[in-house]
Design a protein around this motif. Structure first.
Motif, PDB file in Angstrom:
ATOM      1  N   VAL A 131     -34.938  31.146  29.220  1.00  0.00           N
ATOM      2  CA  VAL A 131     -35.490  31.137  30.580  1.00  0.00           C
ATOM      3  C   VAL A 131     -34.935  29.950  31.364  1.00  0.00           C
ATOM      4  O   VAL A 131     -34.622  30.050  32.550  1.00  0.00           O
ATOM      5  N   SER A 132     -34.794  28.816  30.667  1.00  0.00           N
ATOM      6  CA  SER A 132     -34.237  27.621  31.315  1.00  0.00           C
ATOM      7  C   SER A 132     -32.825  27.875  31.821  1.00  0.00           C
ATOM      8  O   SER A 132     -32.475  27.543  32.947  1.00  0.00           O
ATOM      9  N   LEU A 133     -31.997  28.475  30.973  1.00  0.00           N
ATOM     10  CA  LEU A 133     -30.615  28.794  31.383  1.00  0.00           C
ATOM     11  C   LEU A 133     -30.624  29.759  32.569  1.00  0.00           C
ATOM     12  O   LEU A 133     -29.816  29.630  33.492  1.00  0.00           O
ATOM     13  N   SER A 134     -31.542  30.703  32.537  1.00  0.00           N
ATOM     14  CA  SER A 134     -31.640  31.677  33.623  1.00  0.00           C
ATOM     15  C   SER A 134     -31.990  30.990  34.938  1.00  0.00           C
ATOM     16  O   SER A 134     -31.366  31.239  35.970  1.00  0.00           O
ATOM     17  N   LYS A 135     -32.987  30.085  34.880  1.00  0.00           N
ATOM     18  CA  LYS A 135     -33.403  29.396  36.097  1.00  0.00           C
ATOM     19  C   LYS A 135     -32.330  28.465  36.632  1.00  0.00           C
ATOM     20  O   LYS A 135     -32.269  28.187  37.829  1.00  0.00           O
ATOM     21  N   LYS A 144     -36.777  39.661  31.913  1.00  0.00           N
ATOM     22  CA  LYS A 144     -37.120  39.750  33.335  1.00  0.00           C
ATOM     23  C   LYS A 144     -36.564  38.565  34.116  1.00  0.00           C
ATOM     24  O   LYS A 144     -36.063  38.708  35.232  1.00  0.00           O
ATOM     25  N   SER A 145     -36.628  37.380  33.509  1.00  0.00           N
ATOM     26  CA  SER A 145     -36.090  36.184  34.160  1.00  0.00           C
ATOM     27  C   SER A 145     -34.581  36.303  34.348  1.00  0.00           C
ATOM     28  O   SER A 145     -34.041  35.990  35.414  1.00  0.00           O
ATOM     29  N   LEU A 146     -33.896  36.774  33.312  1.00  0.00           N
ATOM     30  CA  LEU A 146     -32.439  36.943  33.388  1.00  0.00           C
ATOM     31  C   LEU A 146     -32.069  37.982  34.447  1.00  0.00           C
ATOM     32  O   LEU A 146     -31.143  37.785  35.242  1.00  0.00           O
ATOM     33  N   LEU A 147     -32.779  39.099  34.465  1.00  0.00           N
ATOM     34  CA  LEU A 147     -32.489  40.164  35.431  1.00  0.00           C
ATOM     35  C   LEU A 147     -32.771  39.702  36.859  1.00  0.00           C
ATOM     36  O   LEU A 147     -32.041  40.050  37.796  1.00  0.00           O
ATOM     37  N   HIS A 148     -33.832  38.891  37.007  1.00  0.00           N
ATOM     38  CA  HIS A 148     -34.143  38.343  38.336  1.00  0.00           C
ATOM     39  C   HIS A 148     -33.013  37.447  38.836  1.00  0.00           C
ATOM     40  O   HIS A 148     -32.638  37.496  40.017  1.00  0.00           O
ATOM     41  N   THR A 149     -32.450  36.648  37.934  1.00  0.00           N
ATOM     42  CA  THR A 149     -31.323  35.779  38.308  1.00  0.00           C
ATOM     43  C   THR A 149     -30.102  36.608  38.672  1.00  0.00           C
ATOM     44  O   THR A 149     -29.386  36.292  39.628  1.00  0.00           O
ATOM     45  N   CYS A 150     -29.851  37.681  37.922  1.00  0.00           N
ATOM     46  CA  CYS A 150     -28.732  38.581  38.258  1.00  0.00           C
ATOM     47  C   CYS A 150     -28.930  39.170  39.657  1.00  0.00           C
ATOM     48  O   CYS A 150     -27.968  39.305  40.421  1.00  0.00           O
ATOM     49  N   SER A 151     -30.173  39.501  39.993  1.00  0.00           N
ATOM     50  CA  SER A 151     -30.477  40.037  41.330  1.00  0.00           C
ATOM     51  C   SER A 151     -30.160  39.006  42.397  1.00  0.00           C
ATOM     52  O   SER A 151     -29.518  39.304  43.407  1.00  0.00           O
ATOM     53  N   GLN A 152     -30.613  37.779  42.168  1.00  0.00           N
ATOM     54  CA  GLN A 152     -30.401  36.717  43.155  1.00  0.00           C
ATOM     55  C   GLN A 152     -28.923  36.420  43.358  1.00  0.00           C
ATOM     56  O   GLN A 152     -28.478  36.174  44.481  1.00  0.00           O
ATOM     57  N   MET A 153     -28.168  36.450  42.261  1.00  0.00           N
ATOM     58  CA  MET A 153     -26.740  36.114  42.326  1.00  0.00           C
ATOM     59  C   MET A 153     -25.867  37.335  42.598  1.00  0.00           C
ATOM     60  O   MET A 153     -24.648  37.209  42.682  1.00  0.00           O
ATOM     61  N   LYS A 154     -26.517  38.519  42.716  1.00  0.00           N
ATOM     62  CA  LYS A 154     -25.771  39.775  42.913  1.00  0.00           C
ATOM     63  C   LYS A 154     -24.701  39.948  41.825  1.00  0.00           C
ATOM     64  O   LYS A 154     -23.589  40.420  42.100  1.00  0.00           O
TER      65      LYS A 154
END
Length: 762
Positions: A62-66, A93-103
């Motif tokens: 999660v840390s890496l994702s954030k 979910k955290s990883l997928l959220h980051t993928c969304s933010q970064m497109k």
């Protein structure tokens, strides 16, 4: 050894870590380095699962994702998989959220693949996170595939996909999904309806909007604030203001969004007074004002050009501390520009902390309106250097600036730049291009720009007709007017000004009369004073001065200064002193500071040998401290504009220019004298030498010594060309074989082989 931590080889640290698990929410995730390996020095570990298995590892993930370290997160996932450490749903979910933010679609797909391998039956919540990621990354193929494969869908699944398609404006997809929901017996919620309503943007879908409204009522959501505001705004966008007002009036709770939506609807429908009345109600009811309300109301004031009310609202903007906000500051600039208060516009612009492309476009438009075209171009060049975002409105203003300066080179560069960026505004920008090339003397380019428009509107047709009219191509202008009617495009007031101007410049008196008389009867366009002035100009140029005078006395408008100036110009051309005195008296009564009127009357007296009267005209000008406008001509050579005034000797190549003039004048004098008999009879023996200094002659001479012999010479002049210089240009075109174009204050003159396109009628 089986209980050893994968991030630390010490058993005591495992226990310590496990004991501290409740405090992990406030831990600093960045303390665990991304390069830590999950592998021991020996064979990979197989760790038996227990209640706390992998918690530290998932915290690190999660840390890496954030921190948006997706590559390291992917590597860490692989290490966890090899070590048999499970990834919990929250980490995914955290990883997928980051993928969304970064497109980052590629990372999202890899994480999806990992999820498939490690979780046999993912929860609906986890699959919704995947669905959201694909939608945010705009991979609708992946999103639909996942949606179809989902064994279980909840309401949120439908919300995610419908909302995504709504943002992209995919109307058919949205309503197909909605109909599928209804067939499956799924009850839509407020978010579904809000998404449906947001996708309905124009009058063509009004009936669909009404059906959605009906469904909202049946579903029992008509009291939901966000939905009912969405319905009102939908009716506004679909152009049904009556329906929007009905919904608005029935709202139990009206927030600032609802008020702003209605005000915006009235403003867009050009019902600015209704918009301002609604704003007054809003203020009286004590609704909290925000930047969106101020922005919309300022646009209404700009549409009405209501400076007083605009200033009051600007005062409130300052009081609320919103003047530096671009969303509010830009409409303030636009208001002052449209109300011709340019100094106030500049001050408002300077207070915007971060101007955007609309702000810059507004201030550039302002500079164009007050004739500061060079300043407009300076700003444009600066914006291009700074890589500031540009828009199609800005380019349209730049085209207009280049038209005002007759700067073909800059105009062509701006046109190419706009095409490259895809910022040539459909119709408005294209029409501005037609005008630009016409005013720069390149009617061939103007024709090409016009023919490239698929369906020209009234403005585009008028622009090309105007171009041909001012170039003296009356037959082509009238042919285009007939073609315009065949295409079913209705002419407007400006179109008829162009048509009548074409007739005036070519002596087509009968045709002009027919067009003026048919305006109202056949086209539903009521003639204005401008159209009657064109008719007066037609009569006057043709020497029908008595007819012109009768028209002035009998036309349904009080004559303005232009009416009398047209008659006076005709009297000067045809040497009618008595009628000229009547015209001059009326002209100077209406506009006593019009230097052109004094100049024309002075010339008329002088040509009649009335020197005392001519001297009196000069003394009248002196008493009013009026000076004749200085003649100025300019020519563009290799992208640089060279300007000349009468008797100019400041140019670096003055010696060569006057040498060329002497050579040309010698050939002229050797042949046929360009002086008229009246010049000689008026006692003007020095006239020959004075003519040599005229600005257009200097520009033509400079063109001859600076351009290749086959290149056309295009000269622009701020005043009407005199007869002598007109004849001079004809002679130069004959002896040099060069094509010369001179645009004076009245029209274009194209000289070739000793002839002019105006046929000496101007």
């Amino acid at each position: 050894m089986a209980n050893t931590s994968l991030l630390s080889p010490c058993p005591s640290q495992i226990a310590a870590t496990q004991n501290k698990i409740p405090s992990l929410k406030t831990a600093s995730f960045a303390q665990i380095p991304a390069w830590v390996s999950l592998k021991s020095s020996s064979s990979p570990l197989k760790v038996p699962l227990n209640g706390h298995q992998g918690q530290v590892e998932n915290v690190h993930l999660v840390s890496l994702s954030k921190q948006r370290k997706l590559k390291e997160a992917r590597d860490f996932l692989e290490q966890m998989e090899e070590a048999g450490v499970p990834v919990n749903p929250q980490s995914y979910k955290s990883l997928l959220h980051t993928c969304s933010q970064m497109k980052s679609l590629s990372d999202g797909r890899l994480i999806h693949d990992h999820l498939r391998r490690t979780i046999e039956e993912p929860s609906v919540s986890l699959e919704n996170s995947l669905l959201q990621m694909y939608c945010d990354c705009e991979s609708f193929w992946d999103a639909e595939k996942l949606f179809d494969e989902m064994l279980e869908k909840n309401l949120m699944s439908w919300v995610i996909l419908i909302s995504a398609y709504s943002q992209k404006g995919c109307l058919k997809k949205i309503f197909w999904l909605y109909s599928q929901m209804i067939e499956l017996g799924i009850r839509p919620n407020s978010t579904i309806f809000t998404s449906l309503l947001k996708s309905l943007l124009d009058p063509s879908v009004l009936e669909i909007g009404k059906q959605v409204h009906s469904s909202v009522i049946k579903t029992g959501l008509s009291s939901n604030v966000s939905v009912i505001i969405g319905i009102s705004n939908m009716y506004v966008k679909c152009g049904w203001l009556e329906g929007a007002k009905l919904v608005f009036d029935q709202m139990v709770e009206k927030n600032a969004v609802a008020w702003t939506g209605m005000i915006m609807g009235y403003t867009r429908a050009e019902k600015q007074k209704d918009a301002l009345e609604l704003f007054d109600r809003m203020v009286k009811e004590g609704v909290e004002l925000d930047e969106f309300v101020f922005s919309t109301v300022l646009k209404a004031c700009a549409g009405l050009e209501d400076l007083n009310l605009g200033r009051q609202i600007h005062g409130h903007v300052v009081k609320f501390g919103l003047e530096s906000e671009v969303f509010v500051g830009t409409p303030v600039v636009d208001l002052y520009v449209k109300c011709a208060c340019f100094e106030s516009a500049c001050r408002a612009f300077e207070r915007i902390s971060e101007p955007n492309d609309v702000s810059w476009s507004a201030i550039v438009t302002g500079y164009c309106q007050i004739g500061k075209f060079e300043k407009s171009l300076k700003i444009f060049k600066s914006l291009r250097t700074k890589n500031v975002g540009l828009n199609s409105f800005l380019y349209t203003s730049i085209f207009q600036a280049c038209s005002g300066l007759a700067d073909f080179n800059m105009g062509a560069q701006a046109h190419a730049d706009a095409v490259k960026r895809g910022l040539v505004s459909y119709l408005y920008g294209e029409s501005a291009m037609i005008t630009l090339y016409s005013k720069c003397g390149r009617l061939d380019y103007a024709n090409r720009a016009f023919e490239s428009i698929d369906e020209p509107d009234t403005v585009a047709w008028t622009a090309i007709i105007c171009g041909h009219a001012y170039h003296g191509s009356a037959s082509e202008a009238l042919r285009l007017f007939r073609r315009m009617q065949v295409c079913g495009v209705r002419p407007n007031e400006v179109t008829f000004v162009a048509v009548l101007t074409a007739c005036s410049h070519s002596g087509l008196v009968s045709e002009a009369k027919l067009y003026l008389e048919s305006m109202s009867r056949e086209y539903g366009v009521e003639p204005t004073i401008d159209h009657y002035d064109c008719m007066l100009d037609t009569y006057s140029r043709a020497g029908l001065l008595q007819e012109a005078y009768e028209l002035i006395k009998n036309m349904p408008f009080e004559p303005d200064s232009m009416s009398w100036k047209c008659l006076l110009g005709g009297c000067w051309i045809h040497r009618n002193l008595e009628l000229g005195k009547v015209a001059a008296e009326n002209l100077l009564h209406l506009d006593p500071d019009d230097t052109a009127g004094y100049t024309l009357m002075f010339n008329l007296y002088a040509s009649s040998g009335k020197w005392e009267e001519a001297a009196h005209i000069r003394s009248m000008m002196a008493a009013r401290k009026l000076k004749k406008e200085l003649s100025c001509s300019w020519i563009s050579v290799k992208g640089k504009v060279h300007r000349f005034v009468v008797g100019d000797k400041q140019h670096p190549q003055t010696q060569e220019i006057y040498g060329k003039l002497k050579e040309l004048n010698h050939s002229v004098w050797k042949g046929e004298s360009l002086l008229t008999e009246e010049d000689v009879s008026c006692g003007l023996p020095e006239r020959k030498m004075q003519l040599m200094d005229h600005s257009e002659r200097l520009a033509i001479a400079f063109g001859l010594i600076s351009l290749p012999s086959i290149a056309p010479i295009i000269v622009f002049k701020n005043l009407r060309a005199c007869k002598e210089c007109h004849d001079f240009a004809k002679h130069v075109s004959m002896v040099t074989g060069c094509k010369i174009t001179v645009r004076d204050s009245c029209r274009f003159h194209h000289f070739h082989s000793g002839q002019c396109s105006c046929n000496d009628y101007w």
